[in-house]
Design a protein around this motif. Sequence first.
Motif, short mmCIF file in Angstrom:
data_model
loop_
_atom_site.label_atom_id
_atom_site.label_comp_id
_atom_site.label_asym_id
_atom_site.label_seq_id
_atom_site.Cartn_x
_atom_site.Cartn_y
_atom_site.Cartn_z
N MET A 57 -7.18 2.00 -0.59
CA MET A 57 -5.78 2.26 -0.20
C MET A 57 -5.61 3.67 0.34
N LEU A 58 -6.24 4.63 -0.31
CA LEU A 58 -6.17 6.02 0.17
C LEU A 58 -6.79 6.13 1.56
N GLU A 59 -7.90 5.44 1.77
CA GLU A 59 -8.56 5.45 3.07
C GLU A 59 -7.64 4.85 4.13
N LEU A 60 -6.93 3.78 3.79
CA LEU A 60 -5.99 3.18 4.74
C LEU A 60 -4.90 4.16 5.13
N ILE A 61 -4.36 4.87 4.15
CA ILE A 61 -3.31 5.85 4.43
C ILE A 61 -3.84 6.94 5.36
N GLU A 62 -5.02 7.46 5.05
CA GLU A 62 -5.57 8.57 5.82
C GLU A 62 -6.02 8.16 7.21
N GLN A 63 -6.62 6.99 7.34
CA GLN A 63 -7.26 6.63 8.59
C GLN A 63 -6.50 5.62 9.44
N GLN A 64 -5.70 4.75 8.81
CA GLN A 64 -5.09 3.65 9.56
C GLN A 64 -3.57 3.73 9.63
N GLY A 65 -2.94 4.27 8.61
CA GLY A 65 -1.49 4.37 8.60
C GLY A 65 -0.85 3.56 7.50
N LEU A 66 0.39 3.88 7.23
CA LEU A 66 1.12 3.21 6.16
C LEU A 66 1.43 1.75 6.49
N ASP A 67 1.52 1.43 7.78
CA ASP A 67 1.76 0.03 8.16
C ASP A 67 0.58 -0.84 7.75
N THR A 68 -0.63 -0.32 7.91
CA THR A 68 -1.82 -1.07 7.50
C THR A 68 -1.90 -1.14 5.98
N LEU A 69 -1.50 -0.08 5.30
CA LEU A 69 -1.44 -0.12 3.83
C LEU A 69 -0.46 -1.20 3.39
N LEU A 70 0.69 -1.27 4.04
CA LEU A 70 1.67 -2.29 3.68
C LEU A 70 1.09 -3.69 3.84
N THR A 71 0.40 -3.94 4.92
CA THR A 71 -0.23 -5.24 5.13
C THR A 71 -1.23 -5.53 4.01
N TYR A 72 -2.01 -4.51 3.63
CA TYR A 72 -2.98 -4.67 2.56
C TYR A 72 -2.28 -4.97 1.23
N LEU A 73 -1.20 -4.24 0.94
CA LEU A 73 -0.47 -4.47 -0.31
C LEU A 73 0.15 -5.87 -0.34
N GLU A 74 0.63 -6.34 0.81
CA GLU A 74 1.18 -7.69 0.86
C GLU A 74 0.10 -8.71 0.50
N LYS A 75 -1.09 -8.51 1.03
CA LYS A 75 -2.21 -9.41 0.71
C LYS A 75 -2.60 -9.29 -0.77
N LEU A 76 -2.61 -8.07 -1.29
CA LEU A 76 -2.95 -7.85 -2.70
C LEU A 76 -1.96 -8.57 -3.61
N MET A 77 -0.67 -8.42 -3.32
CA MET A 77 0.37 -9.07 -4.14
C MET A 77 0.24 -10.59 -4.08
N LYS A 78 -0.02 -11.10 -2.89
CA LYS A 78 -0.18 -12.55 -2.72
C LYS A 78 -1.43 -13.05 -3.46
#
Length: 185
Positions: A65-86
């Motif tokens: 998640m930290l890597e996503l924030i640093e390298q890809q952006g919060l939008d990609t983190l949000l997509t990842y979190l949506e998948k994690l929650m699901k």
Amino acid sequence: LVEERLQYLSQLGHLEKKGEGLIKKVTRKELLRLKTELVKYTSSGDKSVYGAISVNAQGLILYHMLELIEQQGLDTLLTYLEKLMKEARKQNSSKANKILARDDRIRRVYFELKKHEFEYPQALIHPKYAVLLHLLIDQLNKNPDSRIMVFVKLRDSIQHITSRLEKESLIKPSRFVEQATKSKK
């Protein structure tokens, strides 16, 4: 969150590094190495190893998640979190996913990102997107017939970038996703 997991692993003696600020001392690569070591110990019958494996998995997810924030952006983190929650709602989901999805701090981050997605979506975009857009427009202004390939690390990033580029009149993006294959060793 990462620090809590690292402290736990350190207290159990699974990490060589000790003390405060382990997040600055322990790398993701070290946790991957530890994962391999812990799996070897499962045959010993020591039940505490399973808890350490789960905490280690949580640490790896948080590092990602930290890597996503640093390298890809919060939008990609949000997509990842949506998948994690699901994924966490599924019965066969990993213990690590379920624990993280229930953590109030992760849930708060998720809900804040969802709120920003509707109220101020630009805040979720990584700053390097602006640089990419500038480079693409500059090149297309110089040579309108240019064909440009942009390489990204994650598939989720492709979707975010493509959907934004489609809004630019000069740019006609098209997605090309290489099929991922697992190599046989």
